[in-house]
Design an enzyme around this catalytic site. Structure first.
Site, PDB file in Angstrom:
ATOM      1  CG  ASP A   1      15.115  -1.517   3.843  1.00  0.00           C
ATOM      2  OD1 ASP A   1      16.069  -0.812   4.203  1.00  0.00           O
ATOM      3  OD2 ASP A   1      14.576  -2.341   4.615  1.00  0.00           O
TER       4      ASP A   1
ATOM      5  CG  ASP B   1       2.874   0.410   7.537  1.00  0.00           C
ATOM      6  OD1 ASP B   1       3.839   0.257   6.752  1.00  0.00           O
ATOM      7  OD2 ASP B   1       2.409  -0.520   8.210  1.00  0.00           O
TER       8      ASP B   1
ATOM      9  NE  ARG C   1      -0.482   1.694   5.100  1.00  0.00           N
ATOM     10  CZ  ARG C   1       0.538   0.927   4.734  1.00  0.00           C
ATOM     11  NH1 ARG C   1       1.530   1.443   4.049  1.00  0.00           N
ATOM     12  NH2 ARG C   1       0.571  -0.344   5.065  1.00  0.00           N
TER      13      ARG C   1
ATOM     14  CE  LYS D   1      -2.999  -2.427   3.220  1.00  0.00           C
ATOM     15  NZ  LYS D   1      -3.378  -2.518   4.642  1.00  0.00           N
TER      16      LYS D   1
ATOM     17  CD  GLU E   1       8.229  -0.562  -2.964  1.00  0.00           C
ATOM     18  OE1 GLU E   1       7.110  -0.079  -2.702  1.00  0.00           O
ATOM     19  OE2 GLU E   1       8.544  -1.725  -2.705  1.00  0.00           O
ATOM     20  CG  ASP E   2       6.993   2.237   0.204  1.00  0.00           C
ATOM     21  OD1 ASP E   2       7.791   1.446  -0.345  1.00  0.00           O
ATOM     22  OD2 ASP E   2       6.280   1.898   1.177  1.00  0.00           O
TER      23      ASP E   2
ATOM     24  CG  PHE F   1      11.029   2.157  10.819  1.00  0.00           C
ATOM     25  CD1 PHE F   1      11.153   0.976  10.108  1.00  0.00           C
ATOM     26  CD2 PHE F   1       9.756   2.652  11.067  1.00  0.00           C
ATOM     27  CE1 PHE F   1      10.029   0.290   9.648  1.00  0.00           C
ATOM     28  CE2 PHE F   1       8.623   1.974  10.614  1.00  0.00           C
ATOM     29  CZ  PHE F   1       8.769   0.792   9.907  1.00  0.00           C
TER      30      PHE F   1
ATOM     31  CE  LYS G   1      14.979   2.644   5.465  1.00  0.00           C
ATOM     32  NZ  LYS G   1      14.629   1.899   6.676  1.00  0.00           N
TER      33      LYS G   1
HETATM   34  P1  5GP Z   1      13.013  -4.248   0.519  1.00  0.00           P
HETATM   35  O1  5GP Z   1      12.540  -5.467  -0.167  1.00  0.00           O
HETATM   36  O2  5GP Z   1      13.715  -3.253  -0.360  1.00  0.00           O
HETATM   37  O3  5GP Z   1      13.849  -4.578   1.737  1.00  0.00           O
HETATM   38  O4  5GP Z   1      11.738  -3.665   1.180  1.00  0.00           O
HETATM   39  C1  5GP Z   1      11.041  -2.583   0.791  1.00  0.00           C
HETATM   40  C2  5GP Z   1       9.822  -2.505   1.679  1.00  0.00           C
HETATM   41  O5  5GP Z   1      10.177  -2.539   3.089  1.00  0.00           O
HETATM   42  C3  5GP Z   1       9.158  -1.180   1.471  1.00  0.00           C
HETATM   43  O6  5GP Z   1       8.235  -1.238   0.422  1.00  0.00           O
HETATM   44  C4  5GP Z   1       8.501  -0.945   2.819  1.00  0.00           C
HETATM   45  O7  5GP Z   1       7.256  -1.597   2.857  1.00  0.00           O
HETATM   46  C5  5GP Z   1       9.417  -1.630   3.821  1.00  0.00           C
HETATM   47  N1  5GP Z   1      10.323  -0.641   4.466  1.00  0.00           N
HETATM   48  C6  5GP Z   1      11.653  -0.558   4.334  1.00  0.00           C
HETATM   49  N2  5GP Z   1      12.155   0.462   5.063  1.00  0.00           N
HETATM   50  C7  5GP Z   1      11.102   1.046   5.661  1.00  0.00           C
HETATM   51  C8  5GP Z   1      10.968   2.187   6.540  1.00  0.00           C
HETATM   52  O8  5GP Z   1      11.904   2.883   6.936  1.00  0.00           O
HETATM   53  N3  5GP Z   1       9.685   2.492   6.928  1.00  0.00           N
HETATM   54  C9  5GP Z   1       8.615   1.763   6.548  1.00  0.00           C
HETATM   55  N4  5GP Z   1       7.425   2.172   6.998  1.00  0.00           N
HETATM   56  N5  5GP Z   1       8.699   0.698   5.722  1.00  0.00           N
HETATM   57  C10 5GP Z   1       9.941   0.348   5.273  1.00  0.00           C
END
Ligand code: 5GP
Length: 183
Positions: A110, A166, A172, A40, A106-107, A159, A138
């Site tokens: 990470d 969220d 959100r 979301k 994508e938001d 974070f 990040k």
């Molecule tokens: P990745 O697969 O790149 O590790 O994960 C990405 C997802 O992890 C993002 O779409 C998000 O849902 C979650 N995520 C990673 N870092 C954060 C953060 O600092 N805050 C929040 N709320 N979600 C995060």
């Protein structure tokens, strides 16, 4: 919970999103695009980005979850969400991606696991082009080598919540991106 601290203000977000929209408009001049938002978290970014893109465009949405349980909010805050690396699709796109210009929205990038999985999956559907737009990045947390094509802000390993992101489904709707202190 301790007080949230603003990391990126709504004004800075709006300015950067309009720059990203202008860049996409320029890069795809004369063509049409499909913006595919990852639910979301990317919903708010997608809706603002789309209004800054001056092209023939459509939306679609995709949803994923990680195999293995999402950690408790406290654990997630402390050490992030290190999944097993296996991502499961829980909602697919509604339209064909074949020969289309697809931009995955994508938001936050990470570890890079989610986006690597999604890129591979959509690439197999033979789009004309496939790009990644992410509001936040990040880079210090990356486990797989992945670069976003349109990145809003590189941020440190904190974070963050707000603007779609969220903490246990809350925050959100915050207009600014805020840091949740790890105490
Ligand atoms: P990745 O697969 O790149 O590790 O994960 C990405 C997802 O992890 C993002 O779409 C998000 O849902 C979650 N995520 C990673 N870092 C954060 C953060 O600092 N805050 C929040 N709320 N979600 C995060």
């Amino acid at each position: 919970m301790a007080e949230l601290k603003v990391l990126i203000s709504r004004q800075d977000i709006a300015k950067r999103v309009s720059e990203l929209g202008a860049q996409i408009t320029k890069d795809f001049s004369g063509e049409s695009i499909i913006l595919v938002g990852v639910l979301k978290g990317a919903a708010i970014f997608l809706s603002d980005l789309a209004r800054n893109v001056d092209l023939d465009s459509t939306f679609d949405f995709i949803a994923v979850s990680s195999y293995g349980n999402r950690p408790s909010p406290t654990q997630e805050l402390k050490s992030g969400w290190d999944s097993t690396g296996e991502v499961k699709l829980t909602k697919d796109v509604d339209q064909s991606m074949k020969n289309k210009n697809v931009i995955l929205v994508e938001d936050i990038l990470d570890t890079g696991l989610t986006m690597t999985y999604l890129k591979k999956m959509l690439f197999a559907r033979q789009p004309r082009s496939l790009k990644v737009a992410a509001l936040l990045d990040k880079p210090s947390r990356r486990k797989l080598p992945l670069e976003g094509d349109y990145v809003g802000f590189k941020i440190p390993d904190e974070f963050v919540v707000g603007y779609g992101l969220d903490y246990a489904e809350k925050y959100r709707n915050l207009a600014d991106i805020c840091i949740v202190p790890r105490e």
